[in-house]
Scaffold this active site. Structure first.
Site, PDB file in Angstrom:
ATOM      1  N   THR A  96      -1.281  11.413 -16.022  1.00 54.26           N
ATOM      2  CA  THR A  96      -0.798  11.127 -14.678  1.00 54.26           C
ATOM      3  C   THR A  96      -1.656  11.876 -13.672  1.00 54.26           C
ATOM      4  O   THR A  96      -1.675  13.110 -13.655  1.00 54.26           O
ATOM      5  CB  THR A  96       0.675  11.542 -14.524  1.00 54.26           C
ATOM      6  OG1 THR A  96       1.477  10.797 -15.441  1.00 54.26           O
ATOM      7  CG2 THR A  96       1.169  11.268 -13.108  1.00 54.26           C
ATOM      8  N   LYS A 171       2.511   4.766 -10.959  1.00 49.69           N
ATOM      9  CA  LYS A 171       3.115   5.942 -11.587  1.00 49.69           C
ATOM     10  C   LYS A 171       3.613   6.928 -10.535  1.00 49.69           C
ATOM     11  O   LYS A 171       4.675   7.548 -10.702  1.00 49.69           O
ATOM     12  CB  LYS A 171       2.094   6.626 -12.512  1.00 49.69           C
ATOM     13  CG  LYS A 171       2.650   7.821 -13.289  1.00 49.69           C
ATOM     14  CD  LYS A 171       3.805   7.430 -14.196  1.00 49.69           C
ATOM     15  CE  LYS A 171       4.452   8.616 -14.885  1.00 49.69           C
ATOM     16  NZ  LYS A 171       3.595   9.286 -15.851  1.00 49.69           N
ATOM     17  N   LYS A 239       4.469  18.805 -10.465  1.00 50.37           N
ATOM     18  CA  LYS A 239       3.044  18.489 -10.280  1.00 50.37           C
ATOM     19  C   LYS A 239       2.874  17.057  -9.801  1.00 50.37           C
ATOM     20  O   LYS A 239       2.086  16.776  -8.892  1.00 50.37           O
ATOM     21  CB  LYS A 239       2.303  18.719 -11.602  1.00 50.37           C
ATOM     22  CG  LYS A 239       0.812  18.392 -11.570  1.00 50.37           C
ATOM     23  CD  LYS A 239       0.478  16.958 -11.993  1.00 50.37           C
ATOM     24  CE  LYS A 239       0.826  16.681 -13.440  1.00 50.37           C
ATOM     25  NZ  LYS A 239       0.372  15.306 -13.867  1.00 50.37           N
TER      26      LYS A 239
END
Length: 288
Positions: A96, A171, A239
């Site tokens: 990601t 995402k 994150k």
């Protein structure tokens, strides 16, 4: 059967690699903590001690790493794997990352004749183990067709969303909703308990009304038992929220609630919840 190089054997990567191995693919694997490769090694995987040793004779390199900074170092650092990849081979990046980073890695790969595919996943530990991930893919259609059998071994669905960067775009949106839904539900639970409603009553009602995200039913036992063994570590969803705010800044879009959510998860991380499941935000709010 293609020979595969796999880099990153954390909660997700180790299970993805094992599914490829079970399908008969020969693997060369690298992880900073070599002990995490023990199961794969026992079943025949070649374990190497630096990323640059992974590409040897492998047609496809798959990476599943934690942050853009880690990816940059692993791919382009002194022992980086990208320089050792042969022209025409494929880098399938399932990590990601923010979309601008994905585009940067595509351009960097192109200068070396490497075909880059942007393929982050939707799903946590359970789906990774069962081979039921959803791949959010951006890249050249011909390249994606070539790796599709691998995606089918690791996941149940592949969504081709267009050019490189669009997989990461989607995402960002999914994890934005995931994190904020968990946070809003946790705040509702904490307020309800403070008003005198029993936890069981709150869970029975709130998990069965249409305004509640369906995935929250899967974390019920974690909340009830205060068992926050990580399926998706809190530090990584924080994150991902940071990457989403970076992307919003790049796009000139104000995201006030996203920024508040990011900071709340950051506070929980700083207070000892980093490696626990992201649903532990409920425990942090409850004790705070």
């Amino acid at each position: 059967m293609k020979d595969i190089g796999f880099i990153g054997l954390g909660i997700m990567g180790s299970r993805m690699a094992l599914n490829l191995q079970k399908a008969g693919h020969a693997l060369t694997v690298y992880n900073r903590t070599l002990e995490k490769a023990a199961v794969l090694k026992k079943q025949g995987a070649k374990v190497v001690d630096k990323p640059s040793a992974v590409p040897f004779e492998n047609e496809i390199i798959i990476s599943m790493l934690s942050t853009p900074e880690t990816i940059r170092e692993t791919a382009l650092g002194p022992d980086g794997f990208l320089e050792k990849m042969s022209p025409g081979t494929i880098w399938l990046n399932c990590s990601t990352v923010n979309p601008s980073f994905a585009k940067e890695m595509e351009k960097t790969s192109e200068t070396r004749g490497i075909r880059y595919i942007d393929a982050p996943v939707a799903g946590t530990k359970g789906p990774a183990e069962k081979g039921e991930l959803v791949f959010l893919v951006g890249g050249n259609t011909t390249d994606i067709v070539e790796v599709q059998p691998l995606l089918d071994r690791m996941g149940k669905k592949t969504l081709h969303l267009g050019k490189v960067g669009h997989g990461s775009n989607m995402k960002m949106l999914i994890n934005l909703l995931l994190a904020q839904s968990m946070l809003a539900f946790s705040e509702a639970m904490v307020l309800g308990e403070q008003m005198g409603l029993a936890q069981e009553t709150l869970l029975n009602v709130l998990l069965n009304v249409p305004v509640t995200a369906p995935f929250l039913g899967l974390v019920r036992t974690k909340l009830e038992n205060s068992d926050y063994e990580a399926n998706f570590p809190l530090q990584w969803i924080q994150k991902d929220l940071h990457l989403a705010t970076t992307t919003a800044y790049e796009q000139g879009v104000a995201m006030p609630s996203l920024n508040v959510a990011k900071e709340l998860y950051a506070m929980a991380k700083q207070n000892g919840y980093a490696k626990q499941d992201f649903s532990a935000i409920y425990d942090y709010l409850k004790k705070g």
